[in-house]
Design an enzyme around this catalytic site. Structure first.
Site, short mmCIF file in Angstrom:
data_model
loop_
_atom_site.label_atom_id
_atom_site.label_comp_id
_atom_site.label_asym_id
_atom_site.label_seq_id
_atom_site.Cartn_x
_atom_site.Cartn_y
_atom_site.Cartn_z
N ARG A 1 -27.83 121.22 34.61
CA ARG A 1 -28.47 122.35 33.96
C ARG A 1 -29.60 121.96 33.02
NH1 ARG A 1 -23.23 126.18 32.50
NH2 ARG A 1 -22.81 126.85 34.64
N GLU B 1 -21.42 124.12 42.45
CA GLU B 1 -22.42 124.36 41.42
C GLU B 1 -23.09 123.05 41.04
OE1 GLU B 1 -20.50 126.44 38.24
OE2 GLU B 1 -20.31 128.28 39.37
N HIS C 1 -28.44 127.80 29.56
CA HIS C 1 -28.26 128.12 30.97
C HIS C 1 -29.63 128.40 31.58
CE1 HIS C 1 -26.86 129.89 34.69
NE2 HIS C 1 -25.63 129.51 34.37
N HIS D 1 -26.38 128.94 25.88
CA HIS D 1 -25.20 129.25 26.68
C HIS D 1 -23.92 128.59 26.18
CE1 HIS D 1 -22.93 130.42 30.17
NE2 HIS D 1 -22.78 129.18 30.60
N ARG E 1 -22.72 119.53 29.52
CA ARG E 1 -21.56 120.09 30.23
C ARG E 1 -21.89 120.32 31.70
NH1 ARG E 1 -19.50 125.34 31.75
NH2 ARG E 1 -21.45 126.25 31.04
#
Length: 512
Positions: A279, A118, A233, A340, A375
């Site tokens: 992100r 990811e 997100h 998110h 994060r």
């Protein structure tokens, strides 16, 4: 008001709360308060997986480095190393509990379970259970907790306030399903209540937390840190008529590409890592493309992958999108950024302890220092596991406190009239509009000051509800949301730079 006594009271029953309960119950009696409906909270909606160093070619140092880079210079390196180093053991514990992670069926697989990649990760290190990892973990741990003789699960009470005496936190006040007040005395209290994405209009879960645990801890004097770093997100399913649904980052990890409404791939224009950029970069790029084109969404395209591969890796997403009339095997998925994950929260040590004696915080409600300004994907469930297990170790040796606190509740009048239906919920929706307009993905000084003024007006309305009527879950949730939203906006105004998830047009990024 009824009263009850508890040894360890855990508020919240996601991955963090369940892990702590199971790890602690061999030494202490545990009471776990969890929502009646599993869709409340974030754990069960986590799709992608859990990051850990599991493959032979991966290293702890590489995972540490990737996390520090994603955190944009604000991670606590000690917390990062602690989390990464304890990751493999946490995964081994989950496997022992029976979590059905997806296996790697290739003949030359270096690790028995399939690992995906990811955004932000330099290699494949995400272990997963198809595309419903959170649900698989919660279901497995919940079954274990239900069967454990020293774990008591309570599903019909909602905590609205923490209590304290001279020794620190001594339990909580809750409302049952009939609105009756309950006093829960406890030697130790643990918040596992989730984050604050419910402060925004668009979120990736249907019933997200609004910072309730953070606000209750702050009321006792606990520090709230890094609230300005609210992660959005990049890819929530765009469907104004349906409930929120996350499209896992693993879709991009397996080769999905983002296209504008004309079919043009745009992420390489923003970052050389393309769709695998962190992100915050991807979310801002999507928002910029939507503004440029005047569109309501962009498209996430995986139609170039074999249909069987898509069905194998993403069965939950395939099935859900099909119910919305979208066949992701043959057509792109409309997506939009949505609130998110909260990187900030109640400041804790490596054992989950807060500034307040006998009060711990684990999971998304806590600020451990792992995430810094952003994060990295799939580090969140890892943090839940590692810090829950660490908190359990600390709590095993702290159980001699007498249960004698008064836990005053003089401000909570059970005989006052109930507030009008829907008034508190309407104020909460107005709060969400304010935060989405002025304190979301891209901010400005003027917008944040506008939000500050509007939140003050909303607080006056909320205070009037509390003065006139008895407390309800809705009025207390509004009050908690106002506390955390106000603190978030103040933190954003104080940060005179753009970094990570906090992007302010009026202040340039700091090079780290």
């Amino acid at each position: 008001m009824t009263e009850s006594e508890h040894d360890v009271l855990i508020i919240g029953g996601g991955v963090a709360g369940l892990t702590l309960a199971l790890e602690l119950a061999d030494r202490r009696c545990v009471t776990l308060l969890r929502p009646t409906r599993d869709e409340i909270g974030a754990s069960a909606w986590a799709q992608g997986g859990i990051a850990a160093v599991l493959a032979p070619q991966d290293t702890l140092e590489a995972h540490v480095r990737d996390t520090l880079v994603a955190g944009d210079g604000l991670c606590d390196e000690r917390a990062v190393r602690f989390t990464v180093e304890h990751g493999p053991a946490a995964i081994a514990w989950l496997i022992d509990q029976g979590v059905p992670f997806t296996r790697d069926t290739s003949t030359d697989a270096p690790y028995p379970y399939h690992l995906t990649r990811e955004g932000g990760h330099g290699t494949r290190r995400i272990i997963h259970a198809a595309d419903a990892t959170g649900r698989a973990v919660v279901d497995t741990l919940l079954a274990r907790a239900n069967a454990h003789p020293r774990i008591r699960l309570i599903a019909d009470q909602q905590v609205i306030e923490l209590c304290a005496d001279r020794q620190g936190c001594c339990g909580a006040l809750s409302l049952d399903t009939e609105g009756r007040l309950q006093r829960l005395r406890a030697r130790d209290t643990v918040l596992a209540t989730g984050g604050a994405s419910g402060l925004y209009r668009h979120t990736t879960s249907p019933n997200p937390a609004c910072g309730e645990g953070m606000a209750m801890a702050a009321a006792l004097g606990a520090r709230l840190v890094d609230l300005e770093f609210q992660q959005f997100h990049p890819t929530c399913l765009y469907d104004p008529e349906g409930p929120a649904f996350l499209i896992s980052e693993a879709v991009r990890g397996e080769g999905g590409v983002l296209r504008d409404t004309q079919g043009r791939r745009f992420m390489p224009d923003y970052d050389e890592r393309g769709e695998l950029a962190p992100r915050d970069i991807v979310a801002r790029a999507i928002q910029a493309e939507m503004q440029r084109a005047g569109s309501q969404y962009v498209a996430l395209d995986i139609t170039h992958l074999p249909a069987k591969t898509i069905e194998h890796h993403f069965p939950t997403i395939v099935a859900h999108c099909r119910t919305r009339g979208i066949d992701i095997r043959h057509e792109p998925i409309p997506v939009v950024p949505a609130a998110h994950y909260s990187c900030g929260g109640v400041a804790t040590g490596l054992d989950g302890a807060s500034d307040i004696a006998h009060l711990y915080a684990i999971g998304e409600v806590a600020r451990t220092g792992l995430h810094g300004a952003n994060r990295m994907a799939s580090n969140s469930l890892l943090e839940c596991l590692v810090f829950a297990r660490s908190a359990a170790e600390a709590l095993r040796h702290d159980h001699d406190r007498p249960l004698d606190c008064e836990c005053p509740a003089t401000s909570l009048d059970e005989w006052a009239p109930m507030p009008p239906d829907g008034e508190a919920n309407a104020l909460l929706e107005r709060l969400r509009d304010v935060m989405s307009e002025h304190a979301a993905i891209v901010r400005s000084d003027a917008g944040l000051m506008t939000a500050q003024d509007q939140l003050k007006a909303l607080k006056r309305d909320g205070d009037r509800l509390n003065e006139r009527y008895r407390p309800t879950v809705a009025t207390r949730r509004l009050g908690h949301a106002l506390t955390v939203a106000t603190a978030l906006v103040e933190a954003a105004l104080q940060r005179r730079e753009s970094r990570g998830l906090h992007y302010n047009r009026d202040h340039p990024p700091i090079q780290t």
